[in-house]
Design a protein around this motif. Structure first.
Motif, PDB file in Angstrom:
ATOM      1  N   ASN A 159       7.084  22.794  49.313  1.00  0.00           N
ATOM      2  CA  ASN A 159       6.095  23.041  50.347  1.00  0.00           C
ATOM      3  C   ASN A 159       6.363  22.566  51.462  1.00  0.00           C
ATOM      4  O   ASN A 159       7.100  21.666  51.690  1.00  0.00           O
ATOM      5  CB  ASN A 159       4.783  22.530  49.468  1.00  0.00           C
ATOM      6  N   SER A 160       5.329  23.126  52.424  1.00  0.00           N
ATOM      7  CA  SER A 160       5.459  22.589  53.805  1.00  0.00           C
ATOM      8  C   SER A 160       7.016  22.517  54.364  1.00  0.00           C
ATOM      9  O   SER A 160       7.430  21.477  54.909  1.00  0.00           O
ATOM     10  CB  SER A 160       4.875  21.359  53.962  1.00  0.00           C
ATOM     11  N   LEU A 161       7.721  23.547  54.096  1.00  0.00           N
ATOM     12  CA  LEU A 161       9.152  23.748  54.463  1.00  0.00           C
ATOM     13  C   LEU A 161       9.303  23.487  56.234  1.00  0.00           C
ATOM     14  O   LEU A 161       8.512  23.996  56.728  1.00  0.00           O
ATOM     15  CB  LEU A 161       9.628  24.979  53.984  1.00  0.00           C
ATOM     16  N   LYS A 162      10.322  22.783  56.356  1.00  0.00           N
ATOM     17  CA  LYS A 162      10.516  22.605  57.775  1.00  0.00           C
ATOM     18  C   LYS A 162      12.111  23.432  57.983  1.00  0.00           C
ATOM     19  O   LYS A 162      13.008  23.162  57.186  1.00  0.00           O
ATOM     20  CB  LYS A 162      10.723  20.995  57.956  1.00  0.00           C
ATOM     21  N   PRO A 163      12.077  23.667  59.218  1.00  0.00           N
ATOM     22  CA  PRO A 163      13.690  24.161  59.665  1.00  0.00           C
ATOM     23  C   PRO A 163      14.901  23.247  59.252  1.00  0.00           C
ATOM     24  O   PRO A 163      15.862  23.792  58.591  1.00  0.00           O
ATOM     25  CB  PRO A 163      13.724  24.394  61.210  1.00  0.00           C
ATOM     26  N   GLU A 164      14.600  22.116  59.134  1.00  0.00           N
ATOM     27  CA  GLU A 164      15.668  21.069  58.827  1.00  0.00           C
ATOM     28  C   GLU A 164      15.843  20.998  57.218  1.00  0.00           C
ATOM     29  O   GLU A 164      16.790  20.358  56.679  1.00  0.00           O
ATOM     30  CB  GLU A 164      15.245  19.596  59.280  1.00  0.00           C
TER      31      GLU A 164
ATOM     32  N   LYS B 117      27.504  19.351  56.790  1.00  0.00           N
ATOM     33  CA  LYS B 117      27.152  18.048  56.430  1.00  0.00           C
ATOM     34  C   LYS B 117      27.586  17.953  55.088  1.00  0.00           C
ATOM     35  O   LYS B 117      27.812  18.713  54.306  1.00  0.00           O
ATOM     36  CB  LYS B 117      25.516  17.849  56.516  1.00  0.00           C
ATOM     37  N   GLN B 118      27.524  16.799  54.292  1.00  0.00           N
ATOM     38  CA  GLN B 118      27.814  16.484  52.924  1.00  0.00           C
ATOM     39  C   GLN B 118      26.448  16.990  52.029  1.00  0.00           C
ATOM     40  O   GLN B 118      25.413  17.022  52.330  1.00  0.00           O
ATOM     41  CB  GLN B 118      28.066  14.925  52.825  1.00  0.00           C
ATOM     42  N   ARG B 119      26.874  16.826  50.898  1.00  0.00           N
ATOM     43  CA  ARG B 119      25.927  17.353  49.821  1.00  0.00           C
ATOM     44  C   ARG B 119      25.028  16.183  49.526  1.00  0.00           C
ATOM     45  O   ARG B 119      25.689  15.033  49.441  1.00  0.00           O
ATOM     46  CB  ARG B 119      26.546  17.854  48.585  1.00  0.00           C
ATOM     47  N   ASP B 120      23.768  16.307  49.688  1.00  0.00           N
ATOM     48  CA  ASP B 120      22.786  15.108  49.386  1.00  0.00           C
ATOM     49  C   ASP B 120      21.767  15.267  48.425  1.00  0.00           C
ATOM     50  O   ASP B 120      21.247  16.355  48.229  1.00  0.00           O
ATOM     51  CB  ASP B 120      22.143  14.828  50.672  1.00  0.00           C
ATOM     52  N   LEU B 121      21.414  14.228  47.786  1.00  0.00           N
ATOM     53  CA  LEU B 121      20.006  14.242  46.784  1.00  0.00           C
ATOM     54  C   LEU B 121      19.006  14.716  47.353  1.00  0.00           C
ATOM     55  O   LEU B 121      18.741  14.320  48.480  1.00  0.00           O
ATOM     56  CB  LEU B 121      20.204  12.853  46.357  1.00  0.00           C
ATOM     57  N   VAL B 122      18.454  15.514  46.854  1.00  0.00           N
ATOM     58  CA  VAL B 122      16.949  16.002  47.040  1.00  0.00           C
ATOM     59  C   VAL B 122      16.118  15.271  46.149  1.00  0.00           C
ATOM     60  O   VAL B 122      14.861  14.580  46.325  1.00  0.00           O
ATOM     61  CB  VAL B 122      16.735  17.727  47.075  1.00  0.00           C
ATOM     62  N   ALA B 123      16.308  15.327  44.785  1.00  0.00           N
ATOM     63  CA  ALA B 123      15.346  14.810  43.963  1.00  0.00           C
ATOM     64  C   ALA B 123      16.620  14.744  42.597  1.00  0.00           C
ATOM     65  O   ALA B 123      17.025  15.597  42.139  1.00  0.00           O
ATOM     66  CB  ALA B 123      14.257  15.540  43.399  1.00  0.00           C
TER      67      ALA B 123
ATOM     68  N   ALA C 290      14.417  12.170  47.796  1.00  0.00           N
ATOM     69  CA  ALA C 290      14.911  11.690  49.051  1.00  0.00           C
ATOM     70  C   ALA C 290      13.549  11.549  49.971  1.00  0.00           C
ATOM     71  O   ALA C 290      12.580  12.210  49.813  1.00  0.00           O
ATOM     72  CB  ALA C 290      15.697  12.737  49.752  1.00  0.00           C
ATOM     73  N   GLU C 291      13.901  10.450  50.929  1.00  0.00           N
ATOM     74  CA  GLU C 291      12.703  10.165  51.720  1.00  0.00           C
ATOM     75  C   GLU C 291      12.091  11.490  52.503  1.00  0.00           C
ATOM     76  O   GLU C 291      10.911  11.657  52.711  1.00  0.00           O
ATOM     77  CB  GLU C 291      12.974   9.049  52.684  1.00  0.00           C
ATOM     78  N   SER C 292      13.018  12.236  52.990  1.00  0.00           N
ATOM     79  CA  SER C 292      12.673  13.294  53.755  1.00  0.00           C
ATOM     80  C   SER C 292      12.073  14.403  53.226  1.00  0.00           C
ATOM     81  O   SER C 292      11.205  15.456  53.570  1.00  0.00           O
ATOM     82  CB  SER C 292      13.993  13.957  54.392  1.00  0.00           C
TER      83      SER C 292
END
Length: 121
Positions: free
Chosen positions: A81-86, A41-47, A58-60
């Protein structure tokens, strides 16, 4: 230069705190950010946080991740926090080119080397 650290492997629901220490650049007067890139995947903004003003997430990750800075340590953080596999990805810290522009479409001047975060289910 930006030196990122703090990545690792964690179970879903767990927490990690990433750090990014800058040298030769003052984080207090610059816009800062975190991005991530999952395999294929492409590099995406987190914050992204401008030197002054509102932070963009990011909304996610809204409500789960927090970007912050310690000016005395010249370090940027990403509390996850509350990390997910994604959330599994290589995470990169960034210093933007413009102090008041942090987020989608804002040019980045400096990148950290990346730190791997792996979240198992």
């Amino acid at each position: 230069q930006l030196q990122a650290s703090g990545g690792g492997m964690v179970q879903a629901g767990g927490s990690l705190k990433l750090s990014c220490t800058a040298s030769g650049i003052l984080v207090r007067i610059n816009a800062i950010g975190w991005y991530r890139q999952a395999p294929g995947k492409q590099r995406d903004l987190v914050a992204g946080a401008p030197s002054v003003g509102n932070t963009n997430y990011a909304e996610s990750v809204k409500g789960r991740f927090t970007i912050s800075r310690d000016n005395a340590k010249n370090t940027v953080y990403l509390q996850m926090n509350s990390l997910k596999p994604e959330d599994t990805a290589v995470y990169y810290c960034a210093i933007y080119s413009k102090p008041l522009c942090a987020g989608y479409g804002c040019p980045v001047s400096y990148w950290g080397q990346g730190t791997q975060v792996t979240v198992s289910s």
